[in-house]
Structures are given as structure tokens and as C-alpha cells.
Design a protein around this motif. Structure first.
Motif, PDB file in Angstrom:
ATOM      1  N   MET A 191       0.820  -1.197   0.000  1.00 54.24           N
ATOM      2  CA  MET A 191       0.000   0.000   0.000  1.00 54.24           C
ATOM      3  C   MET A 191       0.862   1.258   0.000  1.00 54.24           C
ATOM      4  SD  MET A 191      -2.995   1.234   2.661  1.00 54.24           S
ATOM      5  CE  MET A 191      -4.119  -0.050   2.130  1.00 54.24           C
ATOM      6  N   TYR A 192       1.939   1.229   0.792  1.00 55.02           N
ATOM      7  CA  TYR A 192       2.851   2.378   0.843  1.00 55.02           C
ATOM      8  C   TYR A 192       3.410   2.676  -0.552  1.00 55.02           C
ATOM      9  CZ  TYR A 192       7.029   5.128   1.861  1.00 55.02           C
ATOM     10  OH  TYR A 192       8.001   6.100   1.860  1.00 55.02           O
ATOM     11  N   ASN A 193       3.908   1.655  -1.227  1.00 57.32           N
ATOM     12  CA  ASN A 193       4.500   1.842  -2.554  1.00 57.32           C
ATOM     13  C   ASN A 193       3.463   2.300  -3.569  1.00 57.32           C
ATOM     14  OD1 ASN A 193       7.067   1.017  -1.673  1.00 57.32           O
ATOM     15  ND2 ASN A 193       6.614  -1.137  -2.050  1.00 57.32           N
ATOM     16  N   GLN A 194       2.261   1.737  -3.481  1.00 51.57           N
ATOM     17  CA  GLN A 194       1.226   2.093  -4.441  1.00 51.57           C
ATOM     18  C   GLN A 194       0.714   3.516  -4.229  1.00 51.57           C
ATOM     19  OE1 GLN A 194      -1.185  -1.318  -3.490  1.00 51.57           O
ATOM     20  NE2 GLN A 194      -0.625  -2.398  -5.358  1.00 51.57           N
ATOM     21  N   LEU A 195       0.595   3.921  -2.971  1.00 52.03           N
ATOM     22  CA  LEU A 195       0.166   5.288  -2.701  1.00 52.03           C
ATOM     23  C   LEU A 195       1.242   6.294  -3.104  1.00 52.03           C
ATOM     24  CD1 LEU A 195      -1.622   4.938   0.761  1.00 52.03           C
ATOM     25  CD2 LEU A 195      -2.674   5.435  -1.455  1.00 52.03           C
ATOM     26  N   GLU A 196       2.502   5.937  -2.902  1.00 49.80           N
ATOM     27  CA  GLU A 196       3.586   6.821  -3.316  1.00 49.80           C
ATOM     28  C   GLU A 196       3.587   7.023  -4.828  1.00 49.80           C
ATOM     29  OE1 GLU A 196       5.784   8.661  -1.969  1.00 49.80           O
ATOM     30  OE2 GLU A 196       5.795   8.137   0.159  1.00 49.80           O
ATOM     31  N   ALA A 197       3.217   5.977  -5.568  1.00 44.43           N
ATOM     32  CA  ALA A 197       3.215   6.056  -7.022  1.00 44.43           C
ATOM     33  C   ALA A 197       1.898   6.583  -7.590  1.00 44.43           C
ATOM     34  CB  ALA A 197       3.502   4.675  -7.621  1.00 44.43           C
ATOM     35  N   SER A 198       0.894   6.697  -6.739  1.00 44.49           N
ATOM     36  CA  SER A 198      -0.428   7.120  -7.207  1.00 44.49           C
ATOM     37  C   SER A 198      -0.460   8.618  -7.505  1.00 44.49           C
ATOM     38  CB  SER A 198      -1.479   6.784  -6.139  1.00 44.49           C
ATOM     39  OG  SER A 198      -2.732   7.348  -6.466  1.00 44.49           O
ATOM     40  N   PRO A 199      -1.257   9.036  -8.496  1.00 51.63           N
ATOM     41  CA  PRO A 199      -1.396  10.470  -8.810  1.00 51.63           C
ATOM     42  C   PRO A 199      -2.263  11.222  -7.801  1.00 51.63           C
ATOM     43  CG  PRO A 199      -2.787   9.170 -10.260  1.00 51.63           C
ATOM     44  CD  PRO A 199      -1.966   8.187  -9.473  1.00 51.63           C
ATOM     45  N   ILE A 200      -2.778  10.536  -6.776  1.00 52.91           N
ATOM     46  CA  ILE A 200      -3.643  11.207  -5.803  1.00 52.91           C
ATOM     47  C   ILE A 200      -2.905  12.339  -5.098  1.00 52.91           C
ATOM     48  CG2 ILE A 200      -3.058   9.609  -3.928  1.00 52.91           C
ATOM     49  CD1 ILE A 200      -6.525  11.148  -4.581  1.00 52.91           C
ATOM     50  N   GLY A 201      -1.573  12.186  -4.925  1.00 53.67           N
ATOM     51  CA  GLY A 201      -0.798  13.239  -4.273  1.00 53.67           C
ATOM     52  C   GLY A 201      -0.826  14.542  -5.055  1.00 53.67           C
ATOM     53  N   ASP A 202      -0.835  14.453  -6.389  1.00 48.93           N
ATOM     54  CA  ASP A 202      -0.893  15.652  -7.222  1.00 48.93           C
ATOM     55  C   ASP A 202      -2.221  16.372  -7.043  1.00 48.93           C
ATOM     56  OD1 ASP A 202       1.617  15.012  -8.214  1.00 48.93           O
ATOM     57  OD2 ASP A 202       0.804  13.885  -9.915  1.00 48.93           O
ATOM     58  N   GLU A 203      -3.298  15.606  -6.868  1.00 50.93           N
ATOM     59  CA  GLU A 203      -4.606  16.223  -6.677  1.00 50.93           C
ATOM     60  C   GLU A 203      -4.647  16.989  -5.352  1.00 50.93           C
ATOM     61  OE1 GLU A 203      -7.832  13.534  -7.338  1.00 50.93           O
ATOM     62  OE2 GLU A 203      -6.721  12.400  -8.848  1.00 50.93           O
ATOM     63  N   PHE A 204      -3.970  16.480  -4.335  1.00 49.03           N
ATOM     64  CA  PHE A 204      -3.899  17.208  -3.066  1.00 49.03           C
ATOM     65  C   PHE A 204      -3.073  18.481  -3.225  1.00 49.03           C
ATOM     66  CE2 PHE A 204      -5.823  13.609  -1.205  1.00 49.03           C
ATOM     67  CZ  PHE A 204      -6.222  13.949   0.075  1.00 49.03           C
ATOM     68  N   PHE A 205      -1.999  18.398  -4.000  1.00 47.27           N
ATOM     69  CA  PHE A 205      -1.132  19.569  -4.179  1.00 47.27           C
ATOM     70  C   PHE A 205      -1.880  20.705  -4.870  1.00 47.27           C
ATOM     71  CE2 PHE A 205       2.273  21.995  -6.257  1.00 47.27           C
ATOM     72  CZ  PHE A 205       3.062  22.267  -5.143  1.00 47.27           C
ATOM     73  N   ILE A 206      -2.804  20.346  -5.771  1.00 46.92           N
ATOM     74  CA  ILE A 206      -3.609  21.370  -6.442  1.00 46.92           C
ATOM     75  C   ILE A 206      -4.434  22.155  -5.423  1.00 46.92           C
ATOM     76  CG2 ILE A 206      -5.541  21.715  -8.039  1.00 46.92           C
ATOM     77  CD1 ILE A 206      -4.468  19.355  -9.660  1.00 46.92           C
ATOM     78  N   ASP A 207      -4.858  21.479  -4.360  1.00 43.67           N
ATOM     79  CA  ASP A 207      -5.638  22.126  -3.293  1.00 43.67           C
ATOM     80  C   ASP A 207      -4.751  22.645  -2.170  1.00 43.67           C
ATOM     81  OD1 ASP A 207      -7.851  21.534  -4.736  1.00 43.67           O
ATOM     82  OD2 ASP A 207      -8.799  20.256  -3.246  1.00 43.67           O
ATOM     83  N   ASN A 208      -3.461  22.823  -2.453  1.00 42.00           N
ATOM     84  CA  ASN A 208      -2.493  23.359  -1.488  1.00 42.00           C
ATOM     85  C   ASN A 208      -2.314  22.449  -0.270  1.00 42.00           C
ATOM     86  OD1 ASN A 208      -2.208  25.678  -3.107  1.00 42.00           O
ATOM     87  ND2 ASN A 208      -3.939  26.676  -2.091  1.00 42.00           N
ATOM     88  N   LEU A 209      -2.482  21.154  -0.492  1.00 43.75           N
ATOM     89  CA  LEU A 209      -2.304  20.173   0.571  1.00 43.75           C
ATOM     90  C   LEU A 209      -1.235  19.151   0.159  1.00 43.75           C
ATOM     91  CD1 LEU A 209      -6.056  19.530   1.458  1.00 43.75           C
ATOM     92  CD2 LEU A 209      -4.425  20.855   2.803  1.00 43.75           C
ATOM     93  N   ARG A 210      -0.740  18.431   1.132  1.00 47.07           N
ATOM     94  CA  ARG A 210       0.302  17.434   0.874  1.00 47.07           C
ATOM     95  C   ARG A 210       0.004  16.159   1.649  1.00 47.07           C
ATOM     96  NH1 ARG A 210       4.921  16.156   3.822  1.00 47.07           N
ATOM     97  NH2 ARG A 210       6.575  15.130   2.622  1.00 47.07           N
ATOM     98  N   LEU A 211       0.256  15.025   1.003  1.00 50.50           N
ATOM     99  CA  LEU A 211       0.096  13.736   1.663  1.00 50.50           C
ATOM    100  C   LEU A 211       1.460  13.250   2.135  1.00 50.50           C
ATOM    101  CD1 LEU A 211      -2.383  11.677  -0.575  1.00 50.50           C
ATOM    102  CD2 LEU A 211      -2.829  12.742   1.636  1.00 50.50           C
TER     103      LEU A 211
END
Length: 239
Positions: free
Chosen positions: A189-209
């Protein structure tokens, strides 16, 4: 004589027309072929074999559970019933989860803070996307800011505030605890979340995972509200 010639000529035209129609249809609608290469087919086969293995594991667990309950029922029906109730509470999320997993911290993006941008609270849509992404990687238990996610949990906007189970989620930073079956699952799960584009969507909202390292003992809080059971009826004692 002429009538016979006309009949034969008409028949020949029908045959030729039928052949032309078949040829035209074949050209317009060619038979579809699988154009995937060997590697793509091997990947698809690997996915199917993994699914088959997971289904066999689930069947084995269910068979073991059934055998255990049959033995318990013959020895002590009350103990079997209590064990079943506790197992159901665990699966629903009414008990605290302690086991392998990881912790995700939702925090303001440093770049946004540096340039003075306003950090809004997480939107319901973005939080739902994150929860769906986590569940896609076989999460067993999840809580958001201490609020346990179960089958009936609602993530929505209430008066401009994002809520989980009708309780407001505080502004970042806050944590999301995720429990899984094994440490290996936590690493995947750690590796998959790190590779997932979901982090970019948070960055658009000025947030970070910030995804924490997999651990052996993560604590996911229990659901502490009443559970709706509108489709269940209590049987009077003695019936």
C-alpha cells in the motif's frame, strides 16, 4: 422461352447481389483480433491468477471458520454466539483495530505556505477519492481524524465544513490511520500510494500527503456512534 431466360437472369443477379453484399459486409466489419503482445497477455494472466489465489484463500478461511463454529456449537452454543457477535463487530468496525498498517498525514503544502496562499480545509470530493484509493489497496480499517469509516459512513459538506459521520474534520494537519492484514500488505500500500497520482490532486488544493512507513501496530479507532439497523428486527425472547 423468353420467360425462362428472364427467370434465369433474375436468379443469377440475385446470387451475384448476395455475394457482393456478403463481401461488402466483411470489408466493413472485419473480425476483431486480439492485438495485444505476449507481455500484455502475461500481465492479464498474472492478475487472474492473483485473483484466483485470493478467492481460494477466502474460501479456506470461511471453511476454517465454519468448522470452528460447528465445534463450538456442539460444545457451547452460547460461546459460539458470543464469538460470532464479536467477529461481526470487528468486521463492521465497532471495535478498535490494532495491527499492521500505516498512517497518512494530510498537511498544508510548504510551497503554498511560503507564498502566502490560503490553506482551505480538505473538500469532501478529495477526501472521498483518497478513501477510495486506500480501499482499492485492500484496507481493513480506516479512520479519518479519529472518525472510523464503516459501511454507513457519510463524507459530505455540512454548512461549508467537511464532515465524516456528521462530525467535522479539522483543517490540516490531521491524520488518517489505515489498518491492513499483514505488514507485506502495508508495504504494498505504501509503494502504491507513493506512485499514485492522488498526491498531485492534493497539491492542487495546497495540501500534501505525508505517507508514513509501514508498522506492525497501527491503532484505528472504533466507530463510537449508533449503527443503523432499520432492516433488522429483534426476535422476542422465547420465539
Amino acid at each position: 422461352m423468353k420467360k425462362t431466360v428472364y427467370i434465369r437472369f433474375t436468379f443469377i443477379l440475385l446470387v451475384v447481389g448476395f455475394m457482393l453484399a456478403v463481401q461488402y459486409n466483411t470489408v466493413q466489419n472485419p473480425e476483431t483480433r486480439d492485438t495485444r503482445d505476449v507481455w500484455a497477455i502475461r500481465q492479464e494472466l498474472a492478475k487472474e491468477k492473483l485473483l484466483h489465489s485470493e478467492l481460494l484463500s477466502e474460501v479456506r478461511i470461511l471453511e476454517e471458520t465454519t468448522g470452528k463454529y460447528e465445534n463450538m456449537i456442539s460444545d457451547s452454543p452460547k460461546a459460539a454466539l458470543n464469538d460470532t457477535v464479536e467477529q461481526l463487530k470487528k468486521e463492521i468496525g465497532l471495535t478498535e483495530f490494532v495491527g499492521p498498517g500505516l498512517t497518512i498525514t494530510v498537511e498544508p503544502a510548504m510551497e503554498s505556505i511560503a507564498i502566502g496562499q490560503t490553506i482551505d480545509e480538505i473538500s469532501p470530493d478529495l477526501l472521498i477519492r483518497l478513501i477510495n484509493e486506500i480501499n482499492r489497496f485492500k484496507a481493513q480499517a480506516v479512520d479519518v481524524d479519529g472518525k472510523r469509516i464503516i459501511y454507513s459512513s457519510a463524507i459530505r459538506d455540512v454548512n461549508g465544513n467537511t464532515t465524516v459521520n456528521n462530525l467535522e474534520v479539522k483543517r490540516a494537519p490531521f491524520t488518517i490511520n489505515v489498518g491492513v492484514t499483514t505488514v507485506e500488505d502495508a508495504k504494498k500500500m505504501y509503494n502504491q500510494l507513493e506512485a499514485s497520482p492522488i498526491g498531485d490532486e492534493f497539491f492542487i488544493d495546497n495540501l500534501r500527503l505525508a505517507i508514513g512507513d509501514p508498522v506492525n501496530d497501527v491503532i484505528v479507532s472504533a466507530f463510537d456512534q449508533s449503527v443503523s439497523n432499520e432492516f433488522l428486527l429483534e426476535t422476542p425472547e422465547g420465539e
